[in-house]
Design a protein around this motif. Structure first.
Motif, PDB file in Angstrom:
ATOM      1  N   MET A   1       0.853  -1.196   0.000  1.00 29.31           N
ATOM      2  CA  MET A   1       0.000   0.000   0.000  1.00 29.31           C
ATOM      3  C   MET A   1       0.889   1.247   0.000  1.00 29.31           C
ATOM      4  N   SER A   2       0.570   2.246  -0.865  1.00 27.97           N
ATOM      5  CA  SER A   2       1.384   3.451  -0.944  1.00 27.97           C
ATOM      6  C   SER A   2       1.200   4.287   0.308  1.00 27.97           C
ATOM      7  N   GLY A   3       2.186   5.226   0.526  1.00 35.69           N
ATOM      8  CA  GLY A   3       2.102   6.124   1.670  1.00 35.69           C
ATOM      9  C   GLY A   3       0.856   6.979   1.618  1.00 35.69           C
ATOM     10  N   ARG A   4       0.512   7.421   0.405  1.00 39.02           N
ATOM     11  CA  ARG A   4      -0.659   8.274   0.284  1.00 39.02           C
ATOM     12  C   ARG A   4      -1.939   7.501   0.601  1.00 39.02           C
ATOM     13  N   ALA A   5      -1.992   6.275   0.132  1.00 32.44           N
ATOM     14  CA  ALA A   5      -3.177   5.462   0.409  1.00 32.44           C
ATOM     15  C   ALA A   5      -3.320   5.210   1.897  1.00 32.44           C
ATOM     16  N   ARG A   6      -2.174   4.923   2.554  1.00 33.61           N
ATOM     17  CA  ARG A   6      -2.238   4.707   4.008  1.00 33.61           C
ATOM     18  C   ARG A   6      -2.753   5.951   4.709  1.00 33.61           C
ATOM     19  N   ARG A   7      -2.295   7.148   4.258  1.00 36.46           N
ATOM     20  CA  ARG A   7      -2.739   8.382   4.895  1.00 36.46           C
ATOM     21  C   ARG A   7      -4.245   8.563   4.717  1.00 36.46           C
ATOM     22  N   GLU A   8      -4.764   8.334   3.471  1.00 35.69           N
ATOM     23  CA  GLU A   8      -6.188   8.504   3.239  1.00 35.69           C
ATOM     24  C   GLU A   8      -7.007   7.505   4.058  1.00 35.69           C
ATOM     25  N   GLU A   9      -6.498   6.292   4.206  1.00 37.63           N
ATOM     26  CA  GLU A   9      -7.189   5.300   5.017  1.00 37.63           C
ATOM     27  C   GLU A   9      -7.249   5.764   6.472  1.00 37.63           C
ATOM     28  N   ALA A  10      -6.110   6.354   6.947  1.00 34.55           N
ATOM     29  CA  ALA A  10      -6.074   6.823   8.332  1.00 34.55           C
ATOM     30  C   ALA A  10      -7.056   7.952   8.557  1.00 34.55           C
ATOM     31  N   VAL A  11      -7.183   8.840   7.573  1.00 40.96           N
ATOM     32  CA  VAL A  11      -8.103   9.960   7.715  1.00 40.96           C
ATOM     33  C   VAL A  11      -9.532   9.461   7.872  1.00 40.96           C
ATOM     34  N   ASP A  12      -9.843   8.340   7.225  1.00 41.23           N
ATOM     35  CA  ASP A  12     -11.201   7.807   7.313  1.00 41.23           C
ATOM     36  C   ASP A  12     -11.551   7.356   8.729  1.00 41.23           C
ATOM     37  N   VAL A  13     -10.589   6.979   9.509  1.00 38.55           N
ATOM     38  CA  VAL A  13     -10.913   6.406  10.819  1.00 38.55           C
ATOM     39  C   VAL A  13     -10.433   7.271  11.982  1.00 38.55           C
ATOM     40  N   VAL A  14      -9.615   8.262  11.710  1.00 40.90           N
ATOM     41  CA  VAL A  14      -9.088   9.096  12.778  1.00 40.90           C
ATOM     42  C   VAL A  14      -9.569  10.522  12.580  1.00 40.90           C
ATOM     43  N   TRP A  15     -10.134  11.094  13.616  1.00 36.97           N
ATOM     44  CA  TRP A  15     -10.552  12.498  13.540  1.00 36.97           C
ATOM     45  C   TRP A  15      -9.316  13.386  13.607  1.00 36.97           C
ATOM     46  N   SER A  16      -9.254  14.407  12.758  1.00 34.05           N
ATOM     47  CA  SER A  16      -8.078  15.275  12.693  1.00 34.05           C
ATOM     48  C   SER A  16      -8.011  16.272  13.841  1.00 34.05           C
ATOM     49  N   GLY A  17      -8.770  16.026  14.885  1.00 31.51           N
ATOM     50  CA  GLY A  17      -8.653  16.821  16.105  1.00 31.51           C
ATOM     51  C   GLY A  17      -8.225  16.008  17.307  1.00 31.51           C
ATOM     52  N   ASP A  18      -8.013  14.688  17.091  1.00 31.23           N
ATOM     53  CA  ASP A  18      -7.699  13.802  18.215  1.00 31.23           C
ATOM     54  C   ASP A  18      -6.399  14.195  18.924  1.00 31.23           C
TER      55      ASP A  18
END
Length: 837
Positions: A1-18
């Motif tokens: 999995m590419s770095g960008r794909a991993r980042r987008e996957e993380a955004v789906d499950v992690v709130w950017s205010g945590d």
């Protein structure tokens, strides 16, 4: 999995205010969409450490242009439904710089037929200011309103609804400040406030209701989402400490450091947009429905030209706007989405003035930042600018969209924005939108621009803008005796020449250093007190205008205090005033064109007998009576009151102290004032549209102690903070009416010593020092028992053979008397004044 794909996957499950929420306990509570709209970040700000980061605004977080535009357009449609089609057609939409300029424009589009204006932080020469207001918690607080049509914001009984658009409605202060300011001059019956999110507390909501009742107007609110921010006790201090820790941890690393060998930077290609000539670049001066129709017709062609300039294999493209220029790149982005179709992924964001901490964590809203110098010659001086979440985001190409004002050498510099972008993408396109400047109703004279260090003065460029012209290559110095004879005989005014700069002896330099060490805390206390008094009485963001040159070190120190204690970046300029000739009217016109004159606070070092205080009041009265900047536009609104460090003469209301004590900046001339001479006003050198002149003594750089003086005083700021708070509180409650005690004493001394000319009596430590350094002194009157404040006075008097007379009943520590009947014969061959002449 590419770095960008991993980042987008993380955004789906992690709130950017945590990340912020876990460390500081900050919580966002509200409707179900709130966490999708907002993330959290931290910034260095003395009033609010946290930052709500919008995912649909297109400022800090790259987003699909259609999503950003749709968010604003949808809010506009709701406002249209609220008002009805007829009233929506008559409404005026006002957006806020810098973050909401594009959002406000999209809202106006949603109303369909409403004209649009946004506030700006960019003064435009020749464009009259229709208003202004403050945004207290912002990084840059002052907003200007510069509509081309002066009737756009007109009020009255038949006034249209004013729609105010901001990205978030957090406390309501900014919007209330705007409505209050505009309602005073342009009252209307209805206002609509529009924001992506409403995050007010219950108290803030009640305040808006009370405010509407107070002004007798209806105020409606339209938002996409609502909620509250919960801030635990001490969050500001803990947030500041967390920012400091993170910055320390990141120190020594490049903001966007990449392991391994850096790839070759991408090529930069300029693409011709063929922007329609009749369409403004945005809403800075107003944007009408006719402009909107012309732009809509031109957008597909411009998008095709951008798409045609992109490499064939480009799929992921960022359209990057520039600070207030948000709408033009946003619409180019929506058109590019349509032109390139589903095979391309288009994102949109803009650069910003606001410094925000970057943390590369999925639970933090600002993952990376690029830092580059400002490239539009901003009025408040140079500084850093930022692009967030661009580095490491995997863009194949970046389309940088700027206006022509910002297409400068700084943009193309090795450390400029284009070079920074080129290191993180495969291709950079530069698209330039022509800056729109309205044709002024009356063409004014072209005003000169301020001079700044290091080209003029040894002060940092952001510390002071000199409203002066550089006469460094002109011979202006005359021997002291010749100057004095010409001045007293009426043959020349003192401002037509310069004294030869005094070169202090080693003994005198040592005395200066000792005096500075002994008085630094005392000066810091006075600086703090006068600055806090100004902030309390003259508004949250005054424009400091020091009277060159003695006022300039004080103005710089006041600016440093405001930044140190409050995080304020106050504008500061130096202006010339000449006794008997008045103030520099060209400089006043420049100030009125770039700032609200009501915000201007004149600053000087100290008062003597109050001659300059009276001179300034008379000069401002004359300037206002003449019709102000335009000659017939009515008074500008300058307040002639001076703020001074020391007021021993009892001449002003705003001061740090009324004690007559040694201010070390009075001990020297240019070498403690940025290496700038006193000001010059001579008809053959200064025309009616020129600034007064001065010289920059670059050759004295080795003797310059201007920076030493600032550093010694600012180092004591924290030490005196509590005393300043107490003294300011006392002063604000006290009767500070001028007593003019000093003027009365000067008149008495003038008669008692047979001088009969108050201009030859110079009271106070600062003025007496000037007499000994620049003029031909006759004698010095010293208050009996005066201590170390007069050590340098006694040394200078000894060096020049001038008697020092101890006297009682003197309201000053000392008074310098200029020789009253000066001729060449009154001075011996050694240059010393003849005693008893």
């Amino acid at each position: 999995m590419s770095g960008r794909a991993r980042r987008e996957e993380a955004v789906d499950v992690v709130w950017s205010g945590d990340w912020v929420a876990e460390r500081l306990g900050v919580a966002l509570e509200g409707d179900g969409e709130l966490h999708e709209l907002l993330g959290l970040a931290l910034r260095r700000n003395p009033k609010r450490a946290h930052l709500l980061v919008s995912n649909v605004l297109g400022k800090h977080v790259p987003q699909k242009p259609s999503v950003v535009y749709g968010a604003g357009y949808g809010l506009g449609e709701r406002v249209r439904a609220l008002l009805g089609a007829e009233e929506a057609r008559r409404a005026v939409v006002l957006g806020y710089a810098e973050t909401a300029t594009g959002l406000g424009h999209a809202v106006a589009d949603g109303l369909r037929d409403a004209p649009y204006l946004h506030s700006t932080r960019r003064p435009v020469a020749g464009v009259a200011q229709a208003g202004g207001f403050e945004e207290a918690h912002s990084h840059a607080t002052s907003h200007l309103l510069l509509p081309e049509d002066p009737e756009l914001l007109a009020g009255g009984a038949e006034a249209s609804t004013l729609v105010l658009v901001d990205d978030e409605f957090s406390t309501g202060n900014t919007v209330l400040n705007t409505i209050r300011a505009l309602h005073e001059t342009h009252p209307r019956e209805r206002y609509v406030i529009v924001a992506l999110v409403d995050m007010r507390s219950a108290g803030d909501r009640d305040r808006l209701t009370a405010f509407a009742a107070e002004i007798g107007a209806r105020v409606d609110l339209v938002t996409r989402s609502s909620g509250t921010v919960t801030l635990p006790e001490g969050v500001l201090e803990r947030g500041q400490a967390l920012v400091a820790d993170q910055e320390a941890e990141q120190a020594g690393r490049a903001d966007e450091a990449v392991a391994g060998v850096a790839p070759a930077p991408a090529p930069v290609t300029r693409v011709a947009l063929d922007w329609p000539a009749e369409v403004p670049d945005g809403g800075r001066h107003g944007f009408t429905p006719a402009h909107r129709a012309a732009l809509e017709a031109a957008l597909p062609g411009m998008a095709e030209r951008i798409a045609g300039a992109l490499d064939r294999d480009v799929r992921r493209v960022l359209v990057l706007g520039f600070e207030e220029l948000m709408y033009a790149p946003l619409r180019l982005g929506t058109a590019l989405e349509a032109a390139m179709g589903s095979g391309a992924e288009i994102r949109y964001s803009t650069t910003t003035r606001s410094p925000v901490l970057a943390v590369d964590d999925p639970g933090y809203a600002i993952r990376t930042r690029l830092v580059f110098p400002a490239h539009d010659d901003p009025a408040d001086g140079p500084g850093g600018r930022y692009a967030y979440n661009v580095a490491g985001a995997g863009f194949d190409a970046v389309v940088a969209v700027v206006d022509s004002t910002a297409d400068t050498p700084e943009l193309h510099a090795p450390d400029g924005l284009l070079a920074r972008l080129a290191a993180h993408t495969g291709q950079v396109l530069l698209a330039v939108v022509p800056s729109y400047t309205p044709t002024p109703v009356q063409e004014p004279a072209v005003l000169p621009e301020p001079l700044r260090g290091p080209d003029f003065s040894s002060y940092a460029p952001e510390d002071v803008g000199w409203l002066l012209q550089d006469l460094s290559d002109t011979e202006l110095e005359a021997p002291t005796e010749e100057r004095e004879e010409a001045i007293q005989s009426g043959g020349a005014h003192y401002a037509e020449s310069l004294p030869v700069e005094y070169q202090p002896s080693a003994e005198y330099q040592a005395l200066f250093a000792a005096a500075l060490d002994a008085s630094a805390a005392r000066i810091a206390r006075a600086v703090g007190t006068v600055t806090e008094t100004v902030l309390a009485e003259r508004g949250p963001r005054p424009v400091l205008v020091s009277l060159a040159r003695a006022g300039t070190p004080v103005g710089v120190l006041m600016r440093h205090w405001a930044r140190h204690r409050h995080g304020l970046d106050l504008p500061h300029y130096a202006i010339s005033i000449v006794r008997g000739r008045g103030i520099d009217a060209t400089a006043l016109r420049w100030l009125a064109a770039h700032h609200d004159p009501a915000d201007v606070v004149f600053v000087d070092g100290w008062t003597g007998k109050g001659a300059i205080t009276r001179e300034l009041a008379a000069a401002i009265e004359e300037f206002e009576a003449s019709g102000g900047p335009g000659g017939s536009a009515g008074p500008a609104g300058f307040d002639p009151e001076i703020a001074v460090l020391a007021d021993p003469g009892g001449c002003v209301r705003t001061y740090g102290t009324r004690e007559d004590f040694l201010i070390p900046s009075a001990c020297l001339n240019s070498t403690v004032s940025g290496l700038i001479s006193r000001t010059v006003l001579r008809a053959d050198l200064v025309g009616p549209d020129d600034f007064h002149g001065a010289k920059f003594y670059r050759e004295l750089a080795e003797a310059d102690v201007s920076g030493d003086f600032l550093a010694a005083v600012t180092a004591r700021f924290d030490e005196v903070a509590d005393q300043v708070d107490a003294e300011t509180k006392e002063l604000l409650a006290a009767d500070r009416a001028p007593t003019w005690e000093g003027w009365a004493a000067v008149e008495r001394i003038s008669e008692e010593y047979g001088i009969h000319d108050v201009n030859l009596v110079k009271p106070g430590v600062g003025e007496t020092t000037r007499v000994l350094l620049r003029r031909v002194p006759w004698k010095i009157l010293a208050k009996r028992g005066a201590g170390t404040d007069l050590t340098h006075i006694r040394l200078l008097a000894e060096q020049r053979g001038v008697p020092v007379e101890e006297v009682d009943d003197l309201p000053y520590s000392c008074v310098g008397l200029i020789h009253p009947r000066f001729t060449r014969g009154a001075t011996g061959a050694d240059g010393k004044a003849v005693q008893g002449a």
